[in-house]
Scaffold this motif. Structure first.
Motif, PDB file in Angstrom:
ATOM      1  N   LYS A  24       0.832  -1.188   0.000  1.00 43.79           N
ATOM      2  CA  LYS A  24       0.000   0.000   0.000  1.00 43.79           C
ATOM      3  C   LYS A  24       0.876   1.250   0.000  1.00 43.79           C
ATOM      4  CE  LYS A  24      -3.664  -2.199   2.709  1.00 43.79           C
ATOM      5  NZ  LYS A  24      -4.448  -2.148   3.972  1.00 43.79           N
ATOM      6  N   PRO A  25       0.409   2.338  -0.641  1.00 45.82           N
ATOM      7  CA  PRO A  25       1.132   3.608  -0.480  1.00 45.82           C
ATOM      8  C   PRO A  25       1.098   4.008   0.987  1.00 45.82           C
ATOM      9  CG  PRO A  25      -1.012   3.956  -1.510  1.00 45.82           C
ATOM     10  CD  PRO A  25      -0.800   2.468  -1.463  1.00 45.82           C
ATOM     11  N   THR A  26       2.184   4.537   1.464  1.00 45.11           N
ATOM     12  CA  THR A  26       2.293   4.849   2.884  1.00 45.11           C
ATOM     13  C   THR A  26       2.513   6.343   3.090  1.00 45.11           C
ATOM     14  OG1 THR A  26       4.685   4.522   2.878  1.00 45.11           O
ATOM     15  CG2 THR A  26       3.298   2.582   3.321  1.00 45.11           C
ATOM     16  N   LEU A  27       2.416   6.767   4.344  1.00 41.24           N
ATOM     17  CA  LEU A  27       2.699   8.167   4.668  1.00 41.24           C
ATOM     18  C   LEU A  27       4.126   8.539   4.296  1.00 41.24           C
ATOM     19  CD1 LEU A  27       0.957   8.706   8.129  1.00 41.24           C
ATOM     20  CD2 LEU A  27       0.318   9.712   5.943  1.00 41.24           C
ATOM     21  N   GLU A  28       5.046   7.583   4.419  1.00 47.21           N
ATOM     22  CA  GLU A  28       6.438   7.869   4.077  1.00 47.21           C
ATOM     23  C   GLU A  28       6.603   8.212   2.605  1.00 47.21           C
ATOM     24  OE1 GLU A  28       5.396   5.327   5.901  1.00 47.21           O
ATOM     25  OE2 GLU A  28       6.176   5.996   7.848  1.00 47.21           O
ATOM     26  N   TYR A  29       5.733   7.668   1.756  1.00 46.48           N
ATOM     27  CA  TYR A  29       5.783   7.989   0.333  1.00 46.48           C
ATOM     28  C   TYR A  29       5.405   9.447   0.094  1.00 46.48           C
ATOM     29  CZ  TYR A  29       4.484   7.955  -4.635  1.00 46.48           C
ATOM     30  OH  TYR A  29       4.370   8.243  -5.982  1.00 46.48           O
ATOM     31  N   TYR A  30       4.500   9.967   0.904  1.00 48.57           N
ATOM     32  CA  TYR A  30       3.951  11.295   0.671  1.00 48.57           C
ATOM     33  C   TYR A  30       4.621  12.404   1.489  1.00 48.57           C
ATOM     34  CZ  TYR A  30      -0.112   8.810  -1.351  1.00 48.57           C
ATOM     35  OH  TYR A  30      -0.940   8.023  -2.100  1.00 48.57           O
ATOM     36  N   LEU A  31       4.983  12.116   2.722  1.00 49.34           N
ATOM     37  CA  LEU A  31       5.325  13.171   3.677  1.00 49.34           C
ATOM     38  C   LEU A  31       6.768  13.060   4.163  1.00 49.34           C
ATOM     39  CD1 LEU A  31       2.075  13.211   5.869  1.00 49.34           C
ATOM     40  CD2 LEU A  31       2.708  14.812   4.051  1.00 49.34           C
ATOM     41  N   PRO A  32       7.327  14.164   4.643  1.00 47.38           N
ATOM     42  CA  PRO A  32       8.693  14.151   5.173  1.00 47.38           C
ATOM     43  C   PRO A  32       8.832  13.143   6.326  1.00 47.38           C
ATOM     44  CG  PRO A  32       7.949  16.409   4.884  1.00 47.38           C
ATOM     45  CD  PRO A  32       6.761  15.542   4.673  1.00 47.38           C
ATOM     46  N   ALA A  33       9.994  12.551   6.418  1.00 48.13           N
ATOM     47  CA  ALA A  33      10.277  11.548   7.438  1.00 48.13           C
ATOM     48  C   ALA A  33      10.691  12.250   8.725  1.00 48.13           C
ATOM     49  CB  ALA A  33      11.356  10.587   6.964  1.00 48.13           C
ATOM     50  N   ILE A  34       9.709  12.734   9.471  1.00 50.75           N
ATOM     51  CA  ILE A  34       9.937  13.385  10.758  1.00 50.75           C
ATOM     52  C   ILE A  34       8.975  12.766  11.765  1.00 50.75           C
ATOM     53  CG2 ILE A  34      10.767  15.563   9.766  1.00 50.75           C
ATOM     54  CD1 ILE A  34       7.984  16.728  10.151  1.00 50.75           C
ATOM     55  N   SER A  35       9.017  13.242  12.998  1.00 52.43           N
ATOM     56  CA  SER A  35       8.120  12.719  14.018  1.00 52.43           C
ATOM     57  C   SER A  35       6.718  13.305  13.849  1.00 52.43           C
ATOM     58  CB  SER A  35       8.657  13.073  15.408  1.00 52.43           C
ATOM     59  OG  SER A  35       9.897  12.445  15.635  1.00 52.43           O
ATOM     60  N   TYR A  36       5.708  12.478  14.203  1.00 56.28           N
ATOM     61  CA  TYR A  36       4.314  12.916  14.140  1.00 56.28           C
ATOM     62  C   TYR A  36       3.629  12.565  15.455  1.00 56.28           C
ATOM     63  CZ  TYR A  36       5.047  13.642   9.160  1.00 56.28           C
ATOM     64  OH  TYR A  36       5.519  14.096   7.950  1.00 56.28           O
ATOM     65  N   ASP A  37       2.759  13.411  15.882  1.00 53.79           N
ATOM     66  CA  ASP A  37       2.030  13.236  17.128  1.00 53.79           C
ATOM     67  C   ASP A  37       1.111  12.011  17.007  1.00 53.79           C
ATOM     68  OD1 ASP A  37       0.477  13.396  19.397  1.00 53.79           O
ATOM     69  OD2 ASP A  37      -0.033  15.511  19.166  1.00 53.79           O
ATOM     70  N   SER A  38       1.354  11.016  17.848  1.00 53.26           N
ATOM     71  CA  SER A  38       0.574   9.776  17.755  1.00 53.26           C
ATOM     72  C   SER A  38      -0.875   9.959  18.187  1.00 53.26           C
ATOM     73  CB  SER A  38       1.237   8.691  18.608  1.00 53.26           C
ATOM     74  OG  SER A  38       1.282   9.099  19.983  1.00 53.26           O
ATOM     75  N   ALA A  39      -1.160  11.062  18.888  1.00 56.63           N
ATOM     76  CA  ALA A  39      -2.542  11.310  19.303  1.00 56.63           C
ATOM     77  C   ALA A  39      -3.418  11.827  18.170  1.00 56.63           C
ATOM     78  CB  ALA A  39      -2.563  12.317  20.464  1.00 56.63           C
TER      79      ALA A  39
END
Length: 861
Positions: A24-39
């Protein structure tokens, strides 16, 4: 060798599809590889699939945005309206929690920055920048709204010093879908045709949505042409949000042909409206460098300064340019489904989404770096505009309804001006009369010396000189002409003689129509011919079964002069009593009407009320032919007019079903533009011959001619002289320069003709585009409107068009058996804002059948 090559390509495509979608296409394909708020929920947490696997529907999109607003202190969601289909129009305000706490104050300070009387006291460096990000105003250009899911998540959840700085210095107004109804229509089609094993062949049904497609809204209006005119419910709230905040940048995310790459502005340098400052384009180019770097880093093909222009201010990428903002158009090659073969290789839906995300984030980076400069540009734009206004010889524009006319178009025009934050003054004393276009009676004035000077010019100007001869959209839109108003510029001398009231703070109250009480002496009600809502009233009376007549000659009664086109509602042999008839008039929703009580059938002048010069009107039963042969925009304009303004719904039927339709229940057929190759010409001829009214418009006039339905002579369209040697590189531009992109022409009107009933001036501005121009027929009574010898009021006309248009028929009538054909070589309902010519079309619908045989050109069989 050829078979081997084709087999290898097919295998390669299959491999790419398997490799590209095995995971599946993932967030890593679309967005910068940084930290994201898990909430903060990711899109897949709410949708149940990763962005790009399926086309998001509008209810899913709205649901995710609501969850995002609940989870993040950076995000506030608001509704600003509803579509025709009652879907919510939403936007997110995304910024730091600190900015949220002082949001109203920041908004007021931005408005002060655009007010030259207050802006000098403000420091542009002390204010955050504002970005308005808009996606998928064309519903079938779906990569935008799907990208909005990811951009919103990134801004709500991303954790990095750069993001924190961005949110502290920027307020983002993110509209995830400008066109909910169109997006829903398109996503439903594409998802219902998606295979588990994707089929990329361009012939696959997934890529060929049925007519009218998802581009437009419910009534098939292109919402990206409605920013200035605001005729659809999706537009006023969007413009109000824009005017509340005056963003520094507005991004407008679109798609284009599958075999293209990616475009971002600036567009063609020579096709920028002269009211747009040069610095606007320079800043656009500098912002473009951010897009170029980001796209080059991902090895994405792109281009700029070609194909698209910055001229018509009714589009999302150009309306900002006349409001101190930088409008930026993005056009991404469209997969039109999950994955499609293209000349540049396999084009997948996730790839198109990723590119929209890249340009969204590169815009935000540019804003972060250029914040102070962009704030200064906003301040200086309005200061310079006010300086230009003071130097302008024209000091104001005065407008009102034509003599004897009423209020609806004036009211709509004032509402439009106020929504654009343009100050309007009522005239406390009569404005000086200057010429036939200067209004008399109740009038209003727009002073040019106000911050919105450039937008005022864009609305009122009649421009006829241009630096380029090619236009992506229309070349003229003078709104007071479109609304059918009397108007005139005022110079300082005339303005000093005009006494003005205070500027309107809101739309003025308009008096309700007075309907005389029923008395024992009441003989009939008469409704004046003039008034935008006369057709609405007539439709309501017909629904109630009330018999209505129309005067075909002027007459006098009760000390009042009545024009041709006056409606007569006699009490004789009606299905209800006078009190019930009066109640029906009051409940009709018609406001722009004048109703009179008549006490005697004998008139002191003109025909008596029982004369044959009062024709009984038959209730129109309208068929509007739709489907892939019809022009969706033109058909939608007719549907919208009849349904929302006149309260009558036409039968919508495509050409294939029309050919098998029982037409005995209907008396009017409308072909509103298009090439009706599947329509049975014989059936149309039989319908007309049996007494029906056929209304053809635009290119449908040519179809009627070619099909033998009419005998009108059409003037040949201009052509490039191929006998004269020309540079090969000029081929496309030479052809495009010969098109008529949309100009405003002056027509001469026969006020005694039934199609002109309700008009009071012998001339009329008409919107004209295309190349359908007819020779006036031999019958001297069959051309109620012809173009003037010098017709150009505003817009671009190629030299070859001058001879083509001069003296040509704008509206024609022809008999065939017991019926008639009415042809419009213009579009009287263009984009919903040509109030001034709606009545021409309404007259064709409501009383085209009363045109006498002697006033119709013969032929057509």
């Amino acid at each position: 060798m050829r078979i081997t090559t084709r087999f290898a390509i097919a295998c390669l495509v299959a491999f790419v599809l398997q490799a590209g979608f095995a995971q599946k296409p993932t967030l890593e394909y679309y967005l910068p590889a940084i930290s994201y708020d898990s909430a903060v929920p990711r899109p897949a947490d709410i949708l149940g699939y990763e962005v790009g696997e399926w086309h998001v529907s509008h209810d899913q999109l709205a649901g995710y945005m609501r969850e995002l607003a609940r989870a993040s202190s950076r995000v506030v969601l608001r509704e600003y309206g509803h579509t025709h289909e009652r879907r919510p129009l939403l936007y997110l305000t995304i910024t730091s929690p600190e900015n949220h706490r002082q949001l109203d104050d920041l908004r007021q300070r931005r408005r002060q920055l655009a007010d030259p009387t207050q802006s000098s006291a403000l420091d542009p460096a002390a204010l955050p920048a504002v970005v308005m990000m808009g996606y998928s105003i064309h519903g079938n250009e779906a990569s935008g709204s799907n990208a909005a899911l990811l951009v919103a998540y990134y801004l709500a959840a991303a954790q990095s010093p750069e993001v924190e700085k961005l949110l502290q210095n920027t307020i983002i107004l993110l509209d995830p879908c400008f066109n909910p109804d169109g997006l829903q229509r398109f996503s439903t089609w594409v998802n219902s045709r998606r295979s588990q094993t994707l089929m990329p062949d361009p012939a696959h049904e997934e890529f060929h949505e049925p007519w009218p497609g998802g581009r437009t809204n419910h009534y098939w209006f292109d919402l990206n042409r409605d920013w200035l005119a605001m005729q659809q419910p999706e537009s006023p709230g969007r413009v109000e949000l824009f005017q509340d905040w005056l963003p520094n940048i507005l991004t407008d995310h679109h798609e284009m042909g599958t075999n293209t790459t990616l475009f971002f502005q600036p567009g063609v340098p020579s096709r920028v409206h002269p009211l747009t400052p040069a610095l606007n384009q320079q800043l656009t180019a500098r912002i473009g460098e951010y897009h170029a770097r980001a796209l080059s880093d991902k090895k994405v093909l792109f281009f700029s300064e070609e194909n698209y222009d910055d001229f018509y201010y009714g589009k999302g990428s150009t309306y900002p340019d006349v409001n101190g903002c930088i409008g930026i158009l993005f056009e991404q090659a469209s997969s039109r489904g999950s994955a499609q073969e293209s000349s540049h290789g396999l084009l997948t839906f996730p790839y198109t989404i990723r590119n929209q995300v890249i340009t969204s984030l590169s815009t935000l980076q540019a804003v972060s770096d250029m914040r102070v400069e962009l704030n200064r540009y906003l301040r200086d734009f309005y200061s310079a505009a006010l300086t230009e206004a003071r130097a302008d010889k024209t000091k104001a524009y005065v407008f009102g309804a034509p003599a004897g006319s009423l209020t609806r178009p004036v009211r709509e025009f004032i509402r439009l001006l106020l929504r654009h934050r343009i100050r309007v003054h009522p005239v406390a004393g009569a404005a000086p009369e200057k010429d036939e276009e200067t209004p008399s009676g109740k009038t209003w004035v727009v002073l040019v010396e106000q911050p919105q000077y450039r937008l005022i010019q864009a609305i009122f100007e009649r421009r006829t000189t241009f630096s380029d001869s090619i236009f992506y959209d229309i070349s003229a839109w003078t709104l007071p002409d479109a609304f059918g108003l009397n108007w005139s510029p005022l110079q300082s001398g005339a303005l000093t003689l005009t006494r003005l009231g205070p500027p309107l703070e809101r739309e003025p109250d308009w008096p309700a129509p007075a309907v005389p009480e029923v008395t024992p002496e009441l003989y009939a009600y008469a409704v004046g011919a003039v008034g935008y809502d006369v057709p609405r009233l007539l439709a309501a009376l017909h629904r109630a079964g009330i018999r209505v007549l129309v005067a075909q000659r002027p007459f006098e009664a009760e000390g009042q002069a009545f024009r041709e086109g006056t409606l007569l509602i006699p009490l004789d042999r009606q299905p209800m009593d006078a009190a019930a008839i009066r109640q029906r008039i009051l409940q009709s929703g018609a406001e722009d009407i004048q109703v009179f009580a008549l006490r005697n059938g004998l008139t002191p002048k003109g025909p008596d009320l029982g004369s044959a010069n009062f024709a009984v009107l038959r209730p129109p039963k309208v068929v509007l032919v739709t489907g892939r042969d019809a022009g969706a925009a033109e058909a939608g304009e007719v549907w919208h007019l009849l349904d929302t303004r006149y309260g009558m719904s036409p039968l919508l039927v495509d050409a294939d079903r029309f050919n098998n339709l029982d037409l005995t229940k209907y008396n009017t057929v409308v072909l509103a533009g298009g090439n009706f190759s599947r329509l049975s010409a014989d059936k149309v001829k039989q319908f007309v011959s049996a007494g029906g009214t056929l209304i053809v418009q635009g290119t449908a006039v040519r179809w009627a001619k070619n099909a033998g339905v009419v005998s009108w002579d059409l003037r040949p369209a201009p052509r490039v002289d191929e006998n004269v040697r020309r540079p090969y590189a000029r081929m496309e531009e030479d052809a495009n320069a010969l098109s008529l992109p949309g100009a405003i022409l002056r027509a001469e009107l026969d006020l005694t003709h039934p199609l002109a009933y309700g008009y009071t001036r012998p001339f009329l501005p008409l919107f004209v585009s295309g190349d359908v121009f007819a020779q006036p027929p031999a019958n001297a009574y069959a051309t109620p409107a012809v173009y003037a010898a010098q017709p150009l009021l505003s817009g671009y006309l190629h030299p070859q068009h001058h001879a083509l248009v001069s003296g040509a028929a704008a509206v024609l009538v022809q008999s065939s058996g017991n019926g008639r054909v009415i042809g419009f070589c213009t579009n009287p309902n263009f984009r919903g804002f040509w109030y001034g010519t709606n009545r021409l079309f309404a007259n064709a619908v409501f009383w085209g059948n009363i045109i006498r045989t002697s006033a119709r050109s013969s032929g057509g069989e």
